[in-house]
Scaffold this motif. Structure first.
Motif, mmCIF file in Angstrom:
data_model
loop_
_atom_site.group_PDB
_atom_site.id
_atom_site.type_symbol
_atom_site.label_atom_id
_atom_site.label_comp_id
_atom_site.label_asym_id
_atom_site.label_seq_id
_atom_site.Cartn_x
_atom_site.Cartn_y
_atom_site.Cartn_z
ATOM 1 N N LEU A 122 0.838 -1.202 0.000
ATOM 2 C CA LEU A 122 0.000 0.000 0.000
ATOM 3 C C LEU A 122 0.870 1.247 0.000
ATOM 4 O O LEU A 122 1.851 1.333 0.732
ATOM 5 C CB LEU A 122 -0.903 0.014 1.235
ATOM 6 N N GLN A 126 -1.222 9.177 -1.067
ATOM 7 C CA GLN A 126 -2.510 9.874 -1.132
ATOM 8 C C GLN A 126 -3.243 9.870 0.210
ATOM 9 O O GLN A 126 -4.367 10.357 0.294
ATOM 10 C CB GLN A 126 -3.398 9.244 -2.199
ATOM 11 N N ALA A 127 -2.626 9.357 1.227
ATOM 12 C CA ALA A 127 -3.281 9.253 2.530
ATOM 13 C C ALA A 127 -3.707 10.603 3.107
ATOM 14 O O ALA A 127 -4.830 10.722 3.590
ATOM 15 C CB ALA A 127 -2.392 8.503 3.513
ATOM 16 N N ALA A 131 -6.856 11.658 1.488
ATOM 17 C CA ALA A 131 -7.963 10.779 1.874
ATOM 18 C C ALA A 131 -8.431 11.085 3.290
ATOM 19 O O ALA A 131 -9.633 11.091 3.567
ATOM 20 C CB ALA A 131 -7.541 9.322 1.764
ATOM 21 N N LEU A 141 -7.926 4.275 1.617
ATOM 22 C CA LEU A 141 -7.838 4.015 0.187
ATOM 23 C C LEU A 141 -9.204 3.925 -0.467
ATOM 24 O O LEU A 141 -9.395 4.372 -1.600
ATOM 25 C CB LEU A 141 -7.046 2.726 -0.061
ATOM 26 N N VAL A 181 -10.347 7.388 -1.108
ATOM 27 C CA VAL A 181 -9.646 7.971 -2.254
ATOM 28 C C VAL A 181 -10.234 7.447 -3.563
ATOM 29 O O VAL A 181 -10.494 8.211 -4.491
ATOM 30 C CB VAL A 181 -8.123 7.666 -2.187
#
Length: 129
Positions: free
Chosen positions: A69, A73-74, A77, A123, A126
């Motif tokens: 993972l 982009q965490a 998100a 995720l 996102v």
């Protein structure tokens, strides 16, 4: 005829002023409402900071990398999380932080599971956007 006009004027005055007289003030004042909104904003910001703090830990990044993972982009998100999703993710993040701060030098399977579930929730958010 004059008595009828006066009577009609009195009746109309009563009819139009009665709703105003029976109207209640707001159940909650503006200041209390402003405080409640500010408390919620502060709570949500603290929840987001807790999640981001956990995701910045080296051991969490290692677990995410081993699971394949990416945490790039965490932050975006996490900022998109709201309501119960945010509260649940923050509660899980706090639990993991407490477990790690409590002297656990290794991450046990339950903590790893919580981290993976937290990452999956992020995720999913996102991907849903």
């Amino acid at each position: 005829m004059r008595i009828v006009r006066c009577s009609l004027a009195v009746v109309l005055a009563v009819v139009f002023t009665a709703p105003m007289a029976s109207a209640q003030d707001h159940v909650i004042g503006k200041a209390a409402l402003d405080r409640a909104v500010q408390e919620r904003v502060n709570r949500e910001q603290a929840d987001r900071e807790e999640i981001l703090s956990l995701l910045q830990r080296a051991d969490v990044r290692d677990i995410a990398a081993k699971a394949g993972l990416s945490l790039d982009q965490a932050p975006a998100a996490v900022s998109a999380l709201q309501g119960t999703d945010l509260a649940q993710a923050a509660a899980q993040a706090r639990q993991v932080q407490d477990d790690l701060a409590g002297g656990a030098s290794t991450i046990v399977i339950s903590t790893t599971t919580i981290i993976i579930v937290l990452l999956l929730i992020i995720l999913i958010v996102v991907v849903a956007d």
